[in-house]
Design an enzyme around this catalytic site. Structure first.
Site, PDB file in Angstrom:
ATOM      1  N   LYS A 150       0.847  -1.174   0.150  1.00 23.91           N
ATOM      2  CA  LYS A 150      -0.008   0.093   0.073  1.00 23.91           C
ATOM      3  C   LYS A 150       0.797   1.156   0.205  1.00 23.91           C
ATOM      4  O   LYS A 150       0.878   1.990   0.893  1.00 23.91           O
ATOM      5  CB  LYS A 150      -1.093  -0.095   1.267  1.00 23.91           C
ATOM      6  CG  LYS A 150      -2.051   0.963   0.996  1.00 23.91           C
ATOM      7  CD  LYS A 150      -3.242   0.580   2.205  1.00 23.91           C
ATOM      8  CE  LYS A 150      -4.127   1.705   2.262  1.00 23.91           C
ATOM      9  NZ  LYS A 150      -4.953   1.761   1.072  1.00 23.91           N
ATOM     10  N   GLU A 182      -9.140  -4.085  -9.955  1.00 29.95           N
ATOM     11  CA  GLU A 182      -9.693  -3.560  -8.883  1.00 29.95           C
ATOM     12  C   GLU A 182      -9.994  -2.279  -9.315  1.00 29.95           C
ATOM     13  O   GLU A 182      -9.879  -1.434 -10.318  1.00 29.95           O
ATOM     14  CB  GLU A 182      -8.725  -3.526  -7.662  1.00 29.95           C
ATOM     15  CG  GLU A 182      -7.632  -2.693  -7.729  1.00 29.95           C
ATOM     16  CD  GLU A 182      -6.668  -3.106  -6.641  1.00 29.95           C
ATOM     17  OE1 GLU A 182      -7.113  -3.280  -5.503  1.00 29.95           O
ATOM     18  OE2 GLU A 182      -5.443  -2.907  -6.824  1.00 29.95           O
ATOM     19  N   LEU A 206      -4.428  -4.793  -4.101  1.00 27.27           N
ATOM     20  CA  LEU A 206      -4.206  -4.738  -2.963  1.00 27.27           C
ATOM     21  C   LEU A 206      -5.177  -5.620  -2.158  1.00 27.27           C
ATOM     22  O   LEU A 206      -6.417  -5.804  -2.383  1.00 27.27           O
ATOM     23  CB  LEU A 206      -4.779  -3.272  -2.438  1.00 27.27           C
ATOM     24  CG  LEU A 206      -4.455  -2.866  -0.920  1.00 27.27           C
ATOM     25  CD1 LEU A 206      -2.806  -2.478  -1.005  1.00 27.27           C
ATOM     26  CD2 LEU A 206      -5.240  -1.614  -0.394  1.00 27.27           C
TER      27      LEU A 206
END
Ligand code: PMP
Length: 286
Positions: A150, A182, A206
């Site tokens: 991240k 995503e 993620l």
């Protein structure tokens, strides 16, 4: 009203908080972050976010600058000092500020920069968007190859959001090798014949903390979950679609690239998962 923020051990009014121009977060995006939702003055899934933070730091050869308990204390102190009821706490840790700009990492004992601030979003759990659902467009996924870490390299997701807004949509789903990875700041799901389908975990996405919780609750509620990648065409032909993130919780998606999903209104599975997620997260918040 001015916020009280945290910078390297100090609680300061936001106008007084400063970091160096040589900070590697600023110069190189050499930094990781986390966002933890606050509901009713309490932190949701703090442990999940702390665990992912430790993992992100570890993958980049950075250390955790404090214990998990110390981190929790700072989160709670910020909630208290800012009278935060609903919203989130943003945290960022960089590799610090050496004396000059250099591609080589600074010595390991360079103090890291640690910044936390609150964002107040009254009534976050009752967002009107959840009743209407959101529209997404698809865009190429042009991000780097370690999206499981991240990092603060958020330029492309930010551009994706702007592309969505320019197209009259709310967000973008990114596509790589023909499959959805995503959303710009969320994980993506479709529902077909009662089955919840979402991309499997890898370096490509993620590992959402909300994703983990929602899939656990879905399985506990005897829903079928299939972890695999899907195409935009499959999503357009699905019965439902939704996204998850710490700040949007479970948010129905009702349109992709102009095509309505299902009957174009929030689906039953997404709405039920949102209810369960909010109920359970509020119960478990600390
Ligand atoms: N994917 C990306 C690219 C994100 O930025 C986020 C939100 N930070 C998520 C997924 C969702 O993760 P989480 O549920 O932990 O907020």
């Amino acid at each position: 009203m001015s916020r009280i923020v945290y910078v390297n051990g100090d609680y300061l009014p936001e106008q007084e908080a400063k970091v160096s121009i040589f900070d590697r977060g600023f110069l190189m995006a050499d930094a990781v972050y986390e966002v933890t939702a606050v509901l009713g003055g309490k932190l949701t899934d703090f442990d999940g976010h702390a665990a992912r933070l430790e993992r992100s730091l570890g993958e980049l050869g950075m250390k955790m600058p404090m214990t998990r308990d110390e981190l929790l204390d700072i989160h709670r102190e910020l909630v208290s000092r800012n009278d935060l009821v609903d919203g989130g706490i943003y945290l960022q840790i960089t590799r610090g500020a050496p004396n000059d700009r250099d591609f080589a990492f600074p010595p390991a004992d360079t103090p890291q920069t640690v910044v936390l601030f609150t964002q107040s979003k009254p009534g976050l759990a009752n967002s009107p968007a959840a009743k209407k659902g959101i529209k997404v467009i698809s865009i190429d996924d042009l991000r780097w190859g370690r999206r499981d870490i991240k990092t603060v390299q958020l330029l492309y997701p930010s551009m994706g959001k702007m592309m969505a807004l320019a197209a009259g949509a709310d967000d973008a789903w990114m596509v790589e090798d023909g499959k959805v990875t995503e959303g710009t700041s969320n994980n993506a799901y479709i529902v077909k014949d009662g089955k919840i389908i979402t991309r499997e975990l890898s370096h490509d996405i993620l590992h959402g903390i909300t994703r983990a919780a929602v899939l656990r609750y879905a399985k506990e509620a005897q829903m079928t979950v299939e972890e695999r990648a899907f195409t935009v065409e499959e999503a357009q032909a699905a019965d439902e679609a939704f996204i998850t993130s710490a700040s949007a919780f479970v948010m129905p998606v009702v349109e992709i690239d102009g095509a309505a999903i299902g009957d174009g209104t929030p689906g039953r599975v997404a709405s039920r998962l949102r209810e369960i997620y909010l109920e359970e997260s509020i119960k478990a918040a600390i």
